[in-house]
Design a protein around this motif. Structure first.
Motif, PDB file in Angstrom:
ATOM      1  N   ARG A  72       0.910  -1.048  -0.065  1.00 35.14           N
ATOM      2  CA  ARG A  72      -0.039  -0.035  -0.004  1.00 35.14           C
ATOM      3  C   ARG A  72       0.915   1.021   0.168  1.00 35.14           C
ATOM      4  N   VAL A  76      -4.439   4.262  -5.307  1.00 32.94           N
ATOM      5  CA  VAL A  76      -4.977   3.011  -5.624  1.00 32.94           C
ATOM      6  C   VAL A  76      -5.028   2.821  -6.929  1.00 32.94           C
ATOM      7  N   GLN A  79      -1.187   1.802  -7.726  1.00 33.22           N
ATOM      8  CA  GLN A  79      -0.972   0.486  -7.331  1.00 33.22           C
ATOM      9  C   GLN A  79      -1.581  -0.389  -8.475  1.00 33.22           C
ATOM     10  N   SER A 112      -3.132  -3.334  -4.043  1.00 29.62           N
ATOM     11  CA  SER A 112      -2.839  -3.824  -2.568  1.00 29.62           C
ATOM     12  C   SER A 112      -4.226  -4.400  -1.952  1.00 29.62           C
ATOM     13  N   GLU A 113      -4.968  -4.673  -2.762  1.00 34.14           N
ATOM     14  CA  GLU A 113      -6.327  -5.217  -2.281  1.00 34.14           C
ATOM     15  C   GLU A 113      -6.258  -6.568  -1.308  1.00 34.14           C
ATOM     16  N   ASN A 119       0.891  -3.625   6.108  1.00 33.56           N
ATOM     17  CA  ASN A 119       1.567  -2.746   5.336  1.00 33.56           C
ATOM     18  C   ASN A 119       1.975  -1.531   6.289  1.00 33.56           C
TER      19      ASN A 119
END
Length: 138
Positions: A72, A76, A79, A112-113, A119
């Motif tokens: 993370r 978003v 990422q 990073s889901e 993190n």
């Protein structure tokens, strides 16, 4: 799964775990190294993929799904983009060494889901920066 894990152990491939998933067998390459903030694989990781290719060769009739994950950091959107690029980089390398043809290897990035560690520190972040190679059920 146990046979694949044993082969990874026998080959001395570090930071790699194997598990059964809904779609098949997943080989997770934790702490996979790319140039910073890029999808360019380091030579040390290519050597690791060369060894994993020996295992993948034992599944000639199975498609592969390469999934990229990030820690993370950043937005978003960034990422997701980076995780897709890193999955594609691994797929391209596997294609270049003849593991599969382009019609039998698929990629996706999830950013990073789906963390496997916290993190909140560098140790956890390094584990979350990973690529998973799933040997799909026929």
């Amino acid at each position: 799964v146990s046979e694949v894990q044993q082969k990874i152990t026998d080959l001395g491939i570090k930071d790699t775990t194997v598990k059964a998933v809904d779609k098949g067998i997943s080989i997770s390459l934790e702490r996979i190294q790319f140039l910073a903030d890029s999808a360019i694989l380091l030579d040390s990781e290519k050597a690791k993929l060369d060894m994993i290719a020996q295992i993948l060769a034992e599944f000639p009739d199975n498609d592969l799904l390469i999934t990229g994950h990030t820690a993370r950091a950043g937005t978003v959107e960034s990422q997701i983009i980076l995780s897709k690029e890193r999955a594609a980089s691994v797929a391209e390398y596997l294609l270049s060494i003849g593991v599969k043809d382009p019609y039998h290897i698929f990629t996706k990035g999830v950013g990073s889901e789906q963390p496997i560690a916290t993190n909140a520190n560098e140790e956890g972040k390094s584990r979350n920066r990973r690529v998973e190679i799933t040997i799909l059920d026929k």
